[in-house]
Design a protein around this motif. Structure first.
Motif, PDB file in Angstrom:
ATOM      1  N   CYS A  45     -14.257   0.018  -4.682  1.00  0.00           N
ATOM      2  CA  CYS A  45     -14.335  -0.999  -3.636  1.00  0.00           C
ATOM      3  C   CYS A  45     -14.608  -0.352  -2.274  1.00  0.00           C
ATOM      4  CB  CYS A  45     -13.027  -1.795  -3.597  1.00  0.00           C
ATOM      5  SG  CYS A  45     -12.935  -3.024  -2.264  1.00  0.00           S
ATOM      6  N   MET A  46     -13.923   0.731  -1.974  1.00  0.00           N
ATOM      7  CA  MET A  46     -14.122   1.402  -0.687  1.00  0.00           C
ATOM      8  C   MET A  46     -15.524   1.990  -0.594  1.00  0.00           C
ATOM      9  SD  MET A  46     -11.521   0.970   1.267  1.00  0.00           S
ATOM     10  CE  MET A  46     -11.563   2.276   2.501  1.00  0.00           C
ATOM     11  N   ARG A  47     -16.051   2.494  -1.677  1.00  0.00           N
ATOM     12  CA  ARG A  47     -17.415   3.018  -1.657  1.00  0.00           C
ATOM     13  C   ARG A  47     -18.424   1.906  -1.379  1.00  0.00           C
ATOM     14  NH1 ARG A  47     -17.539   7.512  -6.606  1.00  0.00           N
ATOM     15  NH2 ARG A  47     -16.219   9.051  -5.560  1.00  0.00           N
ATOM     16  N   LEU A 104     -12.357  10.208  10.989  1.00  0.00           N
ATOM     17  CA  LEU A 104     -13.343   9.205  11.371  1.00  0.00           C
ATOM     18  C   LEU A 104     -13.234   8.864  12.857  1.00  0.00           C
ATOM     19  CD1 LEU A 104     -12.923   6.749   8.347  1.00  0.00           C
ATOM     20  CD2 LEU A 104     -14.795   8.391   8.700  1.00  0.00           C
ATOM     21  N   PRO A 105     -14.346   8.562  13.486  1.00  0.00           N
ATOM     22  CA  PRO A 105     -14.285   8.055  14.863  1.00  0.00           C
ATOM     23  C   PRO A 105     -13.440   6.786  14.919  1.00  0.00           C
ATOM     24  CG  PRO A 105     -16.533   8.594  14.223  1.00  0.00           C
ATOM     25  CD  PRO A 105     -15.719   8.671  12.977  1.00  0.00           C
ATOM     26  N   ALA A 106     -12.893   6.487  16.063  1.00  0.00           N
ATOM     27  CA  ALA A 106     -11.921   5.400  16.198  1.00  0.00           C
ATOM     28  C   ALA A 106     -12.438   4.074  15.653  1.00  0.00           C
ATOM     29  CB  ALA A 106     -11.515   5.263  17.659  1.00  0.00           C
ATOM     30  N   ALA A 107     -13.670   3.724  16.008  1.00  0.00           N
ATOM     31  CA  ALA A 107     -14.189   2.425  15.567  1.00  0.00           C
ATOM     32  C   ALA A 107     -14.360   2.386  14.051  1.00  0.00           C
ATOM     33  CB  ALA A 107     -15.525   2.140  16.260  1.00  0.00           C
ATOM     34  N   ARG A 108     -14.855   3.479  13.491  1.00  0.00           N
ATOM     35  CA  ARG A 108     -15.045   3.517  12.039  1.00  0.00           C
ATOM     36  C   ARG A 108     -13.701   3.602  11.320  1.00  0.00           C
ATOM     37  NH1 ARG A 108     -18.621   3.717   8.160  1.00  0.00           N
ATOM     38  NH2 ARG A 108     -18.502   5.225   6.452  1.00  0.00           N
ATOM     39  N   ARG A 109     -12.740   4.268  11.927  1.00  0.00           N
ATOM     40  CA  ARG A 109     -11.397   4.336  11.340  1.00  0.00           C
ATOM     41  C   ARG A 109     -10.792   2.936  11.269  1.00  0.00           C
ATOM     42  NH1 ARG A 109      -8.155   7.171  15.114  1.00  0.00           N
ATOM     43  NH2 ARG A 109      -9.697   8.821  14.792  1.00  0.00           N
ATOM     44  N   ALA A 110     -11.025   2.145  12.284  1.00  0.00           N
ATOM     45  CA  ALA A 110     -10.521   0.769  12.273  1.00  0.00           C
ATOM     46  C   ALA A 110     -11.174  -0.022  11.148  1.00  0.00           C
ATOM     47  CB  ALA A 110     -10.782   0.112  13.622  1.00  0.00           C
ATOM     48  N   ARG A 111     -12.472   0.193  10.923  1.00  0.00           N
ATOM     49  CA  ARG A 111     -13.156  -0.506   9.824  1.00  0.00           C
ATOM     50  C   ARG A 111     -12.633  -0.029   8.472  1.00  0.00           C
ATOM     51  NH1 ARG A 111     -17.599   0.215  13.354  1.00  0.00           N
ATOM     52  NH2 ARG A 111     -18.407   1.997  12.174  1.00  0.00           N
ATOM     53  N   ALA A 115     -11.074  -2.406   5.699  1.00  0.00           N
ATOM     54  CA  ALA A 115     -11.600  -2.443   4.338  1.00  0.00           C
ATOM     55  C   ALA A 115     -10.501  -2.174   3.323  1.00  0.00           C
ATOM     56  CB  ALA A 115     -12.718  -1.415   4.180  1.00  0.00           C
ATOM     57  N   MET A 116      -9.599  -1.280   3.635  1.00  0.00           N
ATOM     58  CA  MET A 116      -8.545  -0.912   2.690  1.00  0.00           C
ATOM     59  C   MET A 116      -7.507  -2.009   2.532  1.00  0.00           C
ATOM     60  SD  MET A 116      -7.141   1.179   0.565  1.00  0.00           S
ATOM     61  CE  MET A 116      -7.905   2.785   0.799  1.00  0.00           C
ATOM     62  N   GLY A 117      -6.957  -2.500   3.640  1.00  0.00           N
ATOM     63  CA  GLY A 117      -5.818  -3.406   3.552  1.00  0.00           C
ATOM     64  C   GLY A 117      -6.001  -4.774   4.150  1.00  0.00           C
ATOM     65  N   GLY A 118      -7.180  -5.059   4.703  1.00  0.00           N
ATOM     66  CA  GLY A 118      -7.388  -6.347   5.337  1.00  0.00           C
ATOM     67  C   GLY A 118      -6.947  -6.333   6.786  1.00  0.00           C
ATOM     68  N   GLY A 119      -7.138  -7.446   7.450  1.00  0.00           N
ATOM     69  CA  GLY A 119      -6.811  -7.539   8.864  1.00  0.00           C
ATOM     70  C   GLY A 119      -5.581  -8.382   9.132  1.00  0.00           C
ATOM     71  N   ASP A 120      -5.515  -8.904  10.355  1.00  0.00           N
ATOM     72  CA  ASP A 120      -4.342  -9.683  10.752  1.00  0.00           C
ATOM     73  C   ASP A 120      -4.243 -11.010  10.017  1.00  0.00           C
ATOM     74  OD1 ASP A 120      -3.704  -7.677  12.540  1.00  0.00           O
ATOM     75  OD2 ASP A 120      -4.735  -8.624  14.232  1.00  0.00           O
ATOM     76  N   ASP A 121      -5.326 -11.434   9.405  1.00  0.00           N
ATOM     77  CA  ASP A 121      -5.320 -12.720   8.722  1.00  0.00           C
ATOM     78  C   ASP A 121      -4.903 -12.614   7.255  1.00  0.00           C
ATOM     79  OD1 ASP A 121      -7.535 -11.296   7.976  1.00  0.00           O
ATOM     80  OD2 ASP A 121      -8.899 -13.020   7.952  1.00  0.00           O
ATOM     81  N   ASN A 136       8.863 -10.521   0.808  1.00  0.00           N
ATOM     82  CA  ASN A 136       7.525 -10.821   1.288  1.00  0.00           C
ATOM     83  C   ASN A 136       6.560  -9.708   0.906  1.00  0.00           C
ATOM     84  OD1 ASN A 136       8.453 -13.181   2.559  1.00  0.00           O
ATOM     85  ND2 ASN A 136       8.957 -12.064   4.428  1.00  0.00           N
ATOM     86  N   ASN A 137       5.293 -10.072   0.804  1.00  0.00           N
ATOM     87  CA  ASN A 137       4.277  -9.086   0.473  1.00  0.00           C
ATOM     88  C   ASN A 137       2.946  -9.530   1.059  1.00  0.00           C
ATOM     89  OD1 ASN A 137       1.961  -8.217  -1.629  1.00  0.00           O
ATOM     90  ND2 ASN A 137       3.533  -6.648  -1.519  1.00  0.00           N
ATOM     91  N   ALA A 138       2.221  -8.570   1.628  1.00  0.00           N
ATOM     92  CA  ALA A 138       0.905  -8.858   2.188  1.00  0.00           C
ATOM     93  C   ALA A 138      -0.086  -7.839   1.658  1.00  0.00           C
ATOM     94  CB  ALA A 138       0.949  -8.811   3.713  1.00  0.00           C
ATOM     95  N   LEU A 139      -1.129  -8.308   1.023  1.00  0.00           N
ATOM     96  CA  LEU A 139      -2.201  -7.447   0.545  1.00  0.00           C
ATOM     97  C   LEU A 139      -3.534  -8.047   0.965  1.00  0.00           C
ATOM     98  CD1 LEU A 139      -1.382  -6.376  -3.141  1.00  0.00           C
ATOM     99  CD2 LEU A 139      -1.316  -4.958  -1.091  1.00  0.00           C
ATOM    100  N   GLY A 140      -4.452  -7.164   1.322  1.00  0.00           N
ATOM    101  CA  GLY A 140      -5.788  -7.611   1.659  1.00  0.00           C
ATOM    102  C   GLY A 140      -6.786  -6.527   1.336  1.00  0.00           C
ATOM    103  N   GLY A 141      -8.032  -6.763   1.634  1.00  0.00           N
ATOM    104  CA  GLY A 141      -9.055  -5.762   1.455  1.00  0.00           C
ATOM    105  C   GLY A 141      -9.156  -5.263   0.024  1.00  0.00           C
ATOM    106  N   CYS A 142      -9.459  -3.978  -0.108  1.00  0.00           N
ATOM    107  CA  CYS A 142      -9.626  -3.378  -1.432  1.00  0.00           C
ATOM    108  C   CYS A 142      -8.311  -3.311  -2.198  1.00  0.00           C
ATOM    109  CB  CYS A 142     -10.236  -1.983  -1.297  1.00  0.00           C
ATOM    110  SG  CYS A 142     -11.977  -2.004  -0.772  1.00  0.00           S
TER     111      CYS A 142
END
Length: 286
Positions: A45-47, A104-111, A115-121, A136-142
């Motif tokens: 998924c990350m690839r 990774l550069p800051a912007a790419r690290r944020a992406r 990608a790995m865990g999802g965002g605030d939503d 409670n449990n929160a999972l997102g992204g890959c």
């Protein structure tokens, strides 16, 4: 808790026969298969998201000792698993994924994080535990996509997994109050005193270990662990503690699991189905 040489014995769940009998409980090796498959799915998924991900070395899950360690041979080799845990921690510190992410550069690290865990939503799921609490449990992204590819819909799987993972404390609390258990525990403690240790419960040993091994070299700390662990396990076998715990678990466990039987059966079935999928993933993915 992964029951290995613990006396919270998942194997009892597989002793029934007939059409309603639950699937046999998974072994520690089975859980390694599941985890590796999940990480392989995360890698792929990350690839797809344009990032590298390396699947780390697989370790047997940490053994849960339950109320008492009862395998002298395992204790003689591993103690309480201190050296094993140190090796796991070293592997985590040297994880190439951490180094890659931090490079990774800051912007790419944020992406990468998105990608790995999802965002605030990311949706937070809440499961009601059999003791009345919640988790409670929160999972997102890959992480979410890999989990759902193995176990199915997260909103269905998470409450069932939370139930199965938190049912044991209920019947274990009842067991520890039973006079048959306290009598067997007293015999165990007397056996331990005969070996030069004055602990009245296995939990006292666990609580004392950090102080006993503090400041020692790894080999010395391991020797301390082994001495205590072998004594604990030997006395569990030499007294009635092991057999008493087995008998009490067989008595109390069905009473606690009864009201939750349908959910536990479904969890066991889904877990077995996930294992079969994991085997296919591990076999077909380099």
């Amino acid at each position: 808790m992964i029951a290995g040489h613990a006396l919270i014995l998942g194997s009892l769940a597989g002793c029934a026969t007939g059409p309603s009998a639950p699937p046999a409980p998974l072994t520690q090796t089975d859980y390694v298969v599941l985890k590796r498959a999940e990480l392989l799915l995360i890698r792929d998924c990350m690839r797809e998201q344009g990032f590298w991900y390396w699947v780390p070395k697989m370790w047997e899950p940490s053994r849960g000792f339950g109320l008492v360690l009862d395998d002298p041979d395992w204790a003689r080799e591993h103690g309480y698993g201190g050296l094993d845990q140190q090796e796991v921690m070293r592997e985590k510190r040297d994880d190439p994924n951490l180094a890659y992410r931090d490079s990774l550069p800051a912007a790419r690290r944020a992406r990468y994080t998105l990608a790995m865990g999802g965002g605030d939503d990311v949706k937070v799921l809440t499961a009601h535990l059999p003791d009345g609490g919640t988790i409670n449990n929160a999972l997102g992204g890959c992480q979410l996509s890999s989990n759902e590819k193995l176990y199915g819909d997260r909103e269905r799987w998470f409450p069932l997994d939370a139930l199965a993972s938190n049912i044991a404390p209920l019947y274990m609390r009842a067991i520890t109050k039973d006079a048959r258990f306290t009598t067997a525990l007293s015999s165990w403690s007397r056996c331990l005193r005969g070996k030069g240790h004055t602990y009245t419960t296995p939990m006292e040993i666990r609580a004392a270990l950090p102080g006993l091994t503090k400041g020692l070299a790894p080999a010395q700390a391991h020797a301390v662990e082994v001495k205590l662990a072998v004594a604990e396990a030997t006395c569990a076998r030499a007294t009635s503690l092991t057999s008493t715990l087995r008998a009490l678990q067989a008595e109390y466990r069905p009473k606690v699991e009864g009201p939750n039987a349908a959910g536990l059966r479904t969890h066991a079935r889904l877990l077995r189905e996930a294992l079969e999928r994991a085997k296919e993933i591990n076999h077909s993915t380099p």
